[in-house]
Design an enzyme around this catalytic site. Structure first.
Site: not given
Length: 287
Positions: A33, A52, A101, A150, A183
């Site tokens: 995302y 990114r 799945r 991310k 972070e």
């Protein structure tokens, strides 16, 4: 007002938006995302976020069904349809719905899922928190070892936010096995000593922040010295200032770490000035 959202090529009311229960983003957190800020109805550092996004997709062997131009057009359309002056756009790309799945990646012919929505935040640029600063606690960093990608695997950062809330503060800073700060739960972390800005170097253990890159560039242009290395919570407590950066908070002063004030215990001149510079320059370059 009901938001207009984007789901796989269609703009529709949020109440009508649906994604399959077999989507791997839902079942496996198999998705990435980006969050792009909006100021004055324009997109902040959009190219950085899309670059990114491409990197995250590449690292996970995923593809995005939309081109760069289509992503830009979609973001602008969402801003227009929802009348966003200040706020954010959340974009998520998953590996899609293989029909059932399975731990194995689906065949490349399975199209990815793309969803996006806006968040209206009228006082994003002049958030009251920027005048008082964040208070943070430190907790062990128990995330997986590729947080430079991310992904939508945000359970532990969410737990970190909840730990901060329970402690009556604003955020948590993660610490590695050596006790050094990596972070924040959704932001990069910094301390200031004199004219030096100290922040952890890029690697697989922190997110390569788009706001981070812009702020460090602007800080260099403003004649600050940048030192990229780990720092400890104790060093943060003894620093002149501390701050955090992210697309959702820009440059946010940090005034307390683990119950101890940083500097004067109030937002300092470096963080305050960097926030001003960042907002000024990003507004000039907004799309």
């Amino acid at each position: 007002m009901t938001r207009t959202v984007y789901v796989n090529g269609t703009y529709l009311p949020e109440t009508e938006a649906k994604v399959s229960i077999f989507d791997r983003g839902f079942l496996m957190a198999d998705g990435v995302y980006e969050v792009t800020s909006v100021l004055d109805g324009k997109l902040i550092d959009f190219d950085g976020h899309m670059n990114r996004l491409k990197r995250s997709l590449r690292e996970l062997e995923m593809t995005c069904p939309l081109s760069a131009d289509e992503l830009l057009a979609m973001h602008r359309e969402l801003v227009a349809r929802n009348g966003i002056d200040q706020g954010m756009i959340y974009l998520q790309v998953t590996r899609g719905n293989p029909g059932d799945r399975s731990f194995l990646f689906p065949d490349a012919s399975v199209p990815g899922t793309v969803v996006a929505f806006t968040q209206n935040i009228p006082h994003l640029a002049d958030a009251p928190a920027a005048k008082t600063g964040f208070r943070v606690i430190t907790i062990p960093d128990l995330r997986w070892s590729r947080v430079d990608i991310k992904t939508v695997q945000l359970l532990y950062p969410s737990m970190g936010k909840m730990a901060a809330k329970k402690a009556g503060v604003d955020d948590s800073w993660f610490t590695d096995e050596a006790g050094m700060v990596t972070e924040g739960t959704s932001n990069n972390a910094y301390i200031v000593k004199g004219n030096r800005i100290i922040t952890r170097q890029l690697g697989s253990d922190i997110l390569h922040g788009i706001t981070r890159a812009a702020v460090l560039r602007l800080a260099t242009e403003a004649q600050f010295e940048i030192e990229e290395r780990p720092f400890s919570p104790a060093e943060a407590q003894q620093a002149d200032e501390a701050f955090a950066t992210a697309a959702s908070i820009f440059v946010m002063p940090v005034v307390e770490v683990d119950g101890m004030p940083v500097g004067t215990g109030k937002p300092g001149p470096v963080a305050t000035r960097l926030r001003e510079i960042y907002l000024e320059e990003m507004r000039k370059a907004a799309l």
